[in-house]
Design an enzyme around this catalytic site. Structure first.
Site, PDB file in Angstrom:
ATOM      1  CE  LYS A   1      -4.091  -1.952  -0.013  1.00 54.78           C
ATOM      2  NZ  LYS A   1      -5.014  -2.094   1.101  1.00 54.78           N
TER       3      LYS A   1
ATOM      4  NE  ARG B   1      -6.905  -9.409  -1.142  1.00 54.56           N
ATOM      5  CZ  ARG B   1      -6.531  -8.487  -2.025  1.00 54.56           C
ATOM      6  NH1 ARG B   1      -5.729  -7.491  -1.642  1.00 54.56           N
ATOM      7  NH2 ARG B   1      -6.937  -8.541  -3.274  1.00 54.56           N
TER       8      ARG B   1
END
Length: 343
Positions: free
Chosen positions: A281, A316
């Site tokens: 991210k 994840r």
């Protein structure tokens, strides 16, 4: 009456007091709890002072996920069959390449495969249902035809896409809108009886990073997920079949993301297994000064380890081999290792 929140102060040290409680049936324990109210300073209380219903939710072992026990960390490998995902768009959008990548992820240590046909990166546009189905369902069917031996999750906001994925052999639903984008997702989850991950997001991908604001991001996200879980249960979806995801990067600033990661153990109070999706991210890139998303594996590992230390069961990630290696070492250090049987 003002609402009270209870965050277990998770520990993994081998010097565990006899009075300590096990967190979510996993590898962490706790003997103290942070008691939080919105308009008061937090307090630290002994775990033995918890209300009985809160203690049960914090301590109860989580149900297996598609046959996988959750008393050890599980890695969910990301397979984006899209042309425009933020870090791997266009790499695996052809069926043969997607199947090959799925097998590689499994060999590298993925316990679960998460297949998505619509990018939900900041600024992404909605993909028509038929196109999303054409990207995902054939890949799932092809994997089942070759006896792919791990659970498959479908990453979608749309009920029809989810239904077609289940028909093709998927074992789990992963909805980044927590069933808000398409209310028919409630029926798909209820009728199928499959596990569903409910994630918090503020806004839609097109505008979610414009100016996200919260009164208290940790408590606001908790309240949202609690409400969505209550709605799911009201429609006949069992809490044991629900996974909660605080939605790192979905309508959050860098500081919001850090606050959520610091407070992850609060979400065990929902009584569900937890999923952490922080892989590659932007906040990792900002903090580490790493512009290219596919170079953010070390930062992803750091966040994963922070989640492990707070008992998060499902992680994840894109870089499965590297993260799996880090998790195995963390697990061996934390819980022990034998040459004969691994742990």
């Amino acid at each position: 009456m003002e609402k009270t929140y209870y965050r277990a102060i998770a520990r993994t040290d081998t010097a565990r007091p006899d009075s300590a409680l096990t967190l979510a049936g996993g590898w962490c324990w706790f003997d103290e709890v942070e008691m939080i109210r919105r308009d008061a300073d937090p307090e630290i209380i002994p775990a033995t002072h918890l209300p009985e219903d809160v203690m049960i939710r914090l301590c109860s072992a989580r149900a297996p996920l598609a046959g996988l026990a959750l008393d050890a960390p599980r890695i969910m490998g990301i397979l984006n069959v899209t042309p425009d995902s933020f870090s791997d768009g266009g790499q695996f959008d052809l069926e043969d390449a997607a199947v090959a990548r799925a097998l590689e992820l499994r060999q590298n240590g993925a316990d679960i495969l998460d297949i998505g046909g619509e990018s939900t990166r900041p600024g992404a546009e909605e993909v028509p249902e038929d196109e999303e189905i054409s990207r995902t369902a054939p890949v799932i069917a092809a994997l089942r035809q070759i006896d792919f031996d791990a659970p498959i999750s479908i990453d979608t906001r749309k009920a029809l896409v989810a239904d077609q994925a289940l028909e093709s052999g998927a074992d789990m639903l992963n909805d980044v809108s927590a069933m808000e984008f398409d209310p028919a997702m409630v029926e798909v989850a209820q009728v199928s009886g499959m596990p569903i991950c409910l994630m918090h997001a503020q806004g839609l991908p097109g505008d979610m990073q414009d100016d996200p604001r919260y009164s208290d991001v940790l408590l606001d996200v908790y309240d949202y997920l609690e409400d969505r879980i209550a709605l799911a249960e009201a429609h006949g979806i069992e809490r044991a079949n629900i996974i909660a995801d605080p939605g790192i990067g979905f309508g959050k600033t860098l500081q919001h993301n850090l606050a959520l990661i610091r407070g992850l153990s609060l979400f065990h109070g929902l009584g569900c297994s937890l999923l952490l999706g922080a892989s590659r991210k932007r906040f990792i890139g900002t903090i580490s000064q790493t512009e290219e998303a596919d170079q953010r594996m070390p930062g992803t590992l750091a966040v994963t380890l922070a989640g492990l230390a707070q008992g998060v069961q499902i992680h994840r990630v894109h870089d499965v081999a590297e993260i799996a290696q880090g998790v195995r070492l963390w697990d061996a250090i934390t819980r022990g290792y034998s040459e004969e049987g691994g742990r």
